[in-house]
Design an enzyme around this catalytic site. Structure first.
Site, short mmCIF file in Angstrom:
data_model
loop_
_atom_site.label_atom_id
_atom_site.label_comp_id
_atom_site.label_asym_id
_atom_site.label_seq_id
_atom_site.Cartn_x
_atom_site.Cartn_y
_atom_site.Cartn_z
N CYS A 107 0.81 -1.21 0.00
CA CYS A 107 0.00 0.00 0.00
C CYS A 107 0.85 1.27 0.00
O CYS A 107 0.32 2.36 -0.21
CB CYS A 107 -0.93 0.00 1.20
N HIS B 223 -9.02 3.51 -1.61
CA HIS B 223 -7.67 2.96 -1.41
C HIS B 223 -7.27 2.04 -2.56
O HIS B 223 -7.21 0.82 -2.40
CB HIS B 223 -7.63 2.22 -0.07
#
Length: 391
Positions: free
Chosen positions: A86, A335
């Site tokens: 991420c 996200h």
């Protein structure tokens, strides 16, 4: 060592886009970034590119960077793919800054992209799981929501943090995301909505977890030697800090904080000659609400154990002393793993340039981005300031 500046930044919408490819999403972000450069930029000026992506679903595991840069017309430009889960494009921005500061390039494109909604639920869980400790977490059945639920439980047990306080972070982020036209979940919610939502992994409810997103973001980083060609109001990269840690949560000494975030923040503050008191607003990694609260403490926004009280006080709202996740954060904006870190820089660029629309802050001067890979196996922090502050 030359200074590095951000002169342009752009992004696609975040959400589920079955008619888009990872190439087309990246092209949207890239064109948006070029359009944002005040005095314009000829793409031929781009010396190299760095692209972050995890490759959810295995669509293009090999050479996804060259695939997207060739698609936008940057044929032949040296391109590097960065994978740090991420934190992939947060590290892409860091690598772009390094290239500029070293003198090897004057103009670098840093960005990221992910397509996550074309895979089955099992495939997405697999591809998210590989960013945690594989042998002892994922293969034993632990999901990322389960890992962060352990962090939340530990924080609640040790410091008295409550589900209501976790929910305040979600409510605040949805308020901001409702003002962001790129947000995936651009609607507001109430404290009751967040507290009473279905449980995902106790104590985390649905509103304590970010969505699964498609999207892309791009940032243009240039050297001080050429910055005046592109703008009279550059945003200086004042500080960069990064760190790594044991990939598995169970391997660390603490469940209540993210040591890599703390070290990355300390590095960025030291390089910039700043402290948390100098930060006017921040974009922090809030894949789960407990991650946002941990970031408050790791980055020095409040004392250890006081994050629940800090968010409950309203300090991190748009009208608070230290607005956090003015974009809506991962929780509301979305996200798309590989794009998240660069997307945070897009928000800081827009705020410091005065182009953040309904969520525009009053005269911000210093903004911080904080991007985490997995549950804390990697972290990167950037500090940005308006040029007139530096001179």
């Amino acid at each position: 060592m030359t200074d590095a500046y951000v002169v342009g930044a752009g992004q696609s919408d975040y959400g589920a886009f079955p008619d888009e490819s990872y190439r087309s999403l990246f092209a949207t972000a890239y064109e948006d970034a070029l359009d944002s450069v005040p005095d314009g930029m000829d793409p031929d000026r781009i010396d190299e590119a760095v692209v972050g992506t995890l490759g959810v679903g295995g669509r293009q595991l090999g050479l996804p960077g060259p695939a997207v840069t060739e698609h936008v017309g940057l044929h032949g430009v040296p391109t590097t793919r960065v994978e740090n889960a991420c934190a992939a494009s947060g590290y892409a921005v860091r690598q772009a800054v390094q290239a500029v500061k070293s003198g090897m390039a004057d103009v670098v494109l840093a960005g990221g992209v992910e397509v996550m909604n074309d895979a089955s639920g099992d495939a997405v869980r697999y591809w998210l799981g590989v960013s945690g400790e594989t042998e002892w977490e994922r293969l034993s059945g632990t999901t990322f929501s389960g890992v962060y639920a352990q962090m939340a439980s530990a924080h609640m047990r040790e410091y008295g943090t409550t589900v209501e306080q976790l929910s305040h972070a979600a409510v605040k982020s949805h308020e901001n995301g409702a003002k962001n036209p790129h947000a995936q979940l651009g609607f507001e919610c109430t404290l009751e909505d967040a507290v009473n939502a279905p449980t995902v992994a106790d104590p985390l409810t649905l509103y304590h977890c970010c969505p699964t997103s498609d999207g892309a973001a791009a940032v243009l980083v240039v050297s001080e030697d050429v910055v005046e060609e592109f703008t009279d109001d550059p945003i200086r990269v004042a500080g960069v800090g990064a760190s790594s840690d044991r990939v598995g949560l169970f391997q660390r000494e603490t469940y209540t904080n993210v040591p890599a975030s703390r070290r990355a923040g300390e590095g960025a503050y030291e390089m910039a000659g700043m402290s948390a008191d100098d930060v006017d607003f921040a974009e922090v990694h809030d894949c789960f609400s407990i991650a946002e609260l941990a970031a408050y403490e790791d980055l020095g926004f409040c004392e250890q154990g006081k994050a629940g009280e800090f968010v409950e006080s309203g300090a991190t709202r748009l009208d608070g002393d230290l607005p956090v996740n003015t974009s809506g954060g991962l929780k509301s904006k979305g996200h798309p793993i590989g794009a998240t870190g660069a997307g945070q820089v897009v928000e800081v660029f827009e705020q410091l340039s005065g182009h953040a629309g309904e969520r525009q802050l009053n005269d911000p001067r210093v903004g911080l981005t904080h991007n985490v890979g997995g549950s804390g196996g990697a972290a990167v922090v950037h500090l940005f300031e308006r040029e007139e502050v530096a001179r």
